[in-house]
Design a protein around this motif. Structure first.
Motif, PDB file in Angstrom:
ATOM      1  N   ALA A  62      40.346  41.020  28.341  1.00 43.20           N
ATOM      2  CA  ALA A  62      39.246  40.087  28.614  1.00 43.20           C
ATOM      3  C   ALA A  62      39.165  39.779  30.105  1.00 43.20           C
ATOM      4  O   ALA A  62      38.069  39.713  30.671  1.00 43.20           O
ATOM      5  CB  ALA A  62      39.427  38.799  27.813  1.00 43.20           C
ATOM      6  N   LYS A  63      40.302  39.635  30.744  1.00 43.55           N
ATOM      7  CA  LYS A  63      40.312  39.385  32.188  1.00 43.55           C
ATOM      8  C   LYS A  63      39.761  40.592  32.945  1.00 43.55           C
ATOM      9  O   LYS A  63      39.016  40.434  33.911  1.00 43.55           O
ATOM     10  CB  LYS A  63      41.720  39.041  32.664  1.00 43.55           C
ATOM     11  N   LYS A  74      30.806  33.727  32.569  1.00 49.28           N
ATOM     12  CA  LYS A  74      30.807  32.485  31.794  1.00 49.28           C
ATOM     13  C   LYS A  74      31.421  32.701  30.416  1.00 49.28           C
ATOM     14  O   LYS A  74      32.330  31.979  30.009  1.00 49.28           O
ATOM     15  CB  LYS A  74      29.387  31.944  31.663  1.00 49.28           C
ATOM     16  N   HIS A  75      30.933  33.695  29.699  1.00 39.29           N
ATOM     17  CA  HIS A  75      31.438  33.925  28.344  1.00 39.29           C
ATOM     18  C   HIS A  75      32.863  34.466  28.356  1.00 39.29           C
ATOM     19  O   HIS A  75      33.682  34.088  27.520  1.00 39.29           O
ATOM     20  CB  HIS A  75      30.509  34.861  27.571  1.00 39.29           C
ATOM     21  N   MET A  76      33.163  35.332  29.300  1.00 41.50           N
ATOM     22  CA  MET A  76      34.529  35.859  29.347  1.00 41.50           C
ATOM     23  C   MET A  76      35.516  34.770  29.755  1.00 41.50           C
ATOM     24  O   MET A  76      36.640  34.737  29.262  1.00 41.50           O
ATOM     25  CB  MET A  76      34.614  37.072  30.271  1.00 41.50           C
ATOM     26  N   ASP A  77      35.105  33.847  30.631  1.00 43.58           N
ATOM     27  CA  ASP A  77      35.972  32.721  30.983  1.00 43.58           C
ATOM     28  C   ASP A  77      36.268  31.870  29.751  1.00 43.58           C
ATOM     29  O   ASP A  77      37.405  31.438  29.538  1.00 43.58           O
ATOM     30  CB  ASP A  77      35.338  31.863  32.073  1.00 43.58           C
ATOM     31  N   GLU A  78      35.240  31.631  28.941  1.00 45.14           N
ATOM     32  CA  GLU A  78      35.438  30.871  27.707  1.00 45.14           C
ATOM     33  C   GLU A  78      36.350  31.637  26.743  1.00 45.14           C
ATOM     34  O   GLU A  78      37.212  31.046  26.094  1.00 45.14           O
ATOM     35  CB  GLU A  78      34.103  30.551  27.032  1.00 45.14           C
ATOM     36  N   GLU A 111      28.977  37.443  23.024  1.00 47.79           N
ATOM     37  CA  GLU A 111      27.876  36.857  23.789  1.00 47.79           C
ATOM     38  C   GLU A 111      27.866  37.308  25.243  1.00 47.79           C
ATOM     39  O   GLU A 111      26.855  37.146  25.927  1.00 47.79           O
ATOM     40  CB  GLU A 111      27.926  35.342  23.696  1.00 47.79           C
ATOM     41  N   SER A 112      28.965  37.882  25.701  1.00 47.73           N
ATOM     42  CA  SER A 112      29.020  38.337  27.102  1.00 47.73           C
ATOM     43  C   SER A 112      28.100  39.529  27.312  1.00 47.73           C
ATOM     44  O   SER A 112      27.724  39.830  28.445  1.00 47.73           O
ATOM     45  CB  SER A 112      30.443  38.704  27.496  1.00 47.73           C
ATOM     46  N   GLY A 113      27.751  40.226  26.243  1.00 47.00           N
ATOM     47  CA  GLY A 113      26.835  41.365  26.348  1.00 47.00           C
ATOM     48  C   GLY A 113      27.478  42.644  26.818  1.00 47.00           C
ATOM     49  O   GLY A 113      26.791  43.602  27.152  1.00 47.00           O
ATOM     50  N   HIS A 114      28.785  42.700  26.860  1.00 41.68           N
ATOM     51  CA  HIS A 114      29.462  43.924  27.332  1.00 41.68           C
ATOM     52  C   HIS A 114      30.484  44.391  26.330  1.00 41.68           C
ATOM     53  O   HIS A 114      31.227  43.781  25.781  1.00 41.68           O
ATOM     54  CB  HIS A 114      30.128  43.694  28.669  1.00 41.68           C
TER      55      HIS A 114
END
Length: 114
Positions: A62-63, A74-78, A111-114
């Protein structure tokens, strides 16, 4: 028998996530989601050690995904926050709580789209 069924479902989920990732060339996000799915499944079965291992792998990916895709920060931070919580709870032996945080992480990765 229930454990075997759960393992089969988790494996199928991981395969589905992996197949979708290859189709969309999602890279680290797909790896993060795959490990998060495994972590969630193990957490639900009460296997905190395995949930911890997969949550840590998911966090690392994720990082990397966050760094690869600046727009999805934003989404990956969450997702990373929830994976950190999943790891903490798995280390304490709280499989169910770990699974809840992992589920939230999966939601944000999607939701990050990737």
């Amino acid at each position: 028998m229930r454990t075997l069924s759960t393992v089969i479902v988790a494996g199928t989920f991981a395969l589905f996530i992996g197949t979708q990732a290859w189709a969309s060339d999602a890279g680290h996000t797909s790896d993060a989601m795959e490990h998060a799915g495994e972590s969630k499944a193990h957490g639900e079965m009460g296997h905190a050690k395995e949930a911890l291992s997969h949550a840590k792998e998911s966090l690392a990916h994720a990082k990397e995904a966050r760094d690869d895709h600046a727009a999805s920060h934003k989404h990956m931070d969450e997702a990373i926050k929830h994976l950190d919580e999943a790891i903490k709870h798995a280390e304490m032996g709280h499989g169910q709580e770990s699974a809840k945080h992992t589920q939230e992480a999966i939601k944000h990765m999607r939701e990050s789209g990737h």
